[in-house]
Design a protein around this motif. Structure first.
Motif, PDB file in Angstrom:
ATOM      1  N   UNK A  82       0.830  -1.206   0.000  1.00 18.30           N
ATOM      2  CA  UNK A  82       0.000   0.000   0.000  1.00 18.30           C
ATOM      3  C   UNK A  82       0.864   1.255   0.000  1.00 18.30           C
ATOM      4  N   UNK A  83       1.951   1.249   0.769  1.00 21.81           N
ATOM      5  CA  UNK A  83       2.872   2.386   0.764  1.00 21.81           C
ATOM      6  C   UNK A  83       3.533   2.566  -0.587  1.00 21.81           C
ATOM      7  N   UNK A  84       3.921   1.458  -1.213  1.00 19.59           N
ATOM      8  CA  UNK A  84       4.536   1.523  -2.541  1.00 19.59           C
ATOM      9  C   UNK A  84       3.552   2.059  -3.572  1.00 19.59           C
ATOM     10  N   UNK A  85       2.306   1.586  -3.517  1.00 17.30           N
ATOM     11  CA  UNK A  85       1.282   2.088  -4.440  1.00 17.30           C
ATOM     12  C   UNK A  85       1.017   3.574  -4.205  1.00 17.30           C
ATOM     13  N   UNK A  86       1.037   3.990  -2.953  1.00 19.75           N
ATOM     14  CA  UNK A  86       0.842   5.400  -2.644  1.00 19.75           C
ATOM     15  C   UNK A  86       1.995   6.249  -3.174  1.00 19.75           C
ATOM     16  N   UNK A  87       3.221   5.742  -3.040  1.00 21.95           N
ATOM     17  CA  UNK A  87       4.390   6.476  -3.520  1.00 21.95           C
ATOM     18  C   UNK A  87       4.390   6.591  -5.032  1.00 21.95           C
ATOM     19  N   UNK A  88       3.964   5.542  -5.719  1.00 19.39           N
ATOM     20  CA  UNK A  88       3.981   5.540  -7.183  1.00 19.39           C
ATOM     21  C   UNK A  88       2.743   6.175  -7.795  1.00 19.39           C
ATOM     22  N   UNK A  89       1.841   6.680  -6.981  1.00 19.94           N
ATOM     23  CA  UNK A  89       0.618   7.278  -7.502  1.00 19.94           C
ATOM     24  C   UNK A  89       0.925   8.578  -8.249  1.00 19.94           C
ATOM     25  N   UNK A  90       0.053   8.967  -9.175  1.00 15.40           N
ATOM     26  CA  UNK A  90       0.292  10.185  -9.951  1.00 15.40           C
ATOM     27  C   UNK A  90       0.277  11.464  -9.120  1.00 15.40           C
ATOM     28  N   UNK A  91      -0.215  11.402  -7.901  1.00 20.13           N
ATOM     29  CA  UNK A  91      -0.233  12.583  -7.049  1.00 20.13           C
ATOM     30  C   UNK A  91       1.095  12.792  -6.326  1.00 20.13           C
ATOM     31  N   UNK A  92       1.837  11.721  -6.062  1.00 19.92           N
ATOM     32  CA  UNK A  92       3.049  11.806  -5.263  1.00 19.92           C
ATOM     33  C   UNK A  92       4.311  11.759  -6.113  1.00 19.92           C
TER      34      UNK A  92
END
Length: 99
Positions: free
Chosen positions: A15-25
């Motif tokens: 989940x942290x990895x997906x959050x980091x790779x999101x277009x917002x971050x």
């Protein structure tokens, strides 16, 4: 018991990895690295001989920032745990707190 803990850690990491790779971050990462290291993005893009020293400078400053931030939050957590255990183990503080 341990199997569920491993799944929880794996899910939290993903989940942290997906959050980091999101277009917002992800677009904020170059600016973050530049701010933390004190090296401009233009200097990072240059193809010069001092590129390895620039990268080393970025890595050292980023690690120092993250270690310092982690140290602050770990010490705050330890202090709050110490205060909480002192409050819960002292019956007089619990009696006074009820009032």
């Amino acid at each position: 018991m341990f199997a569920s803990t491993n799944i929880t850690i794996t899910v939290a990491f993903l989940a942290g990895l997906a959050s980091f790779l999101s277009p917002c971050v992800l677009p904020l990462v170059p600016g973050y690295i530049s701010l933390i290291s004190g090296v401009s993005i233009d200097r990072l893009k240059q193809q010069t001989e001092e590129r390895s020293s620039t990268r080393r400078w970025v890595i050292v400053n980023s690690l120092a920032f993250n270690v310092g931030l982690s140290l602050i939050f770990v010490s705050l957590g330890a202090a709050s745990g110490f205060i909480g255990s002192a409050v819960f183990s002292n019956p007089w503080l619990r009696i006074i707190g009820v009032w």
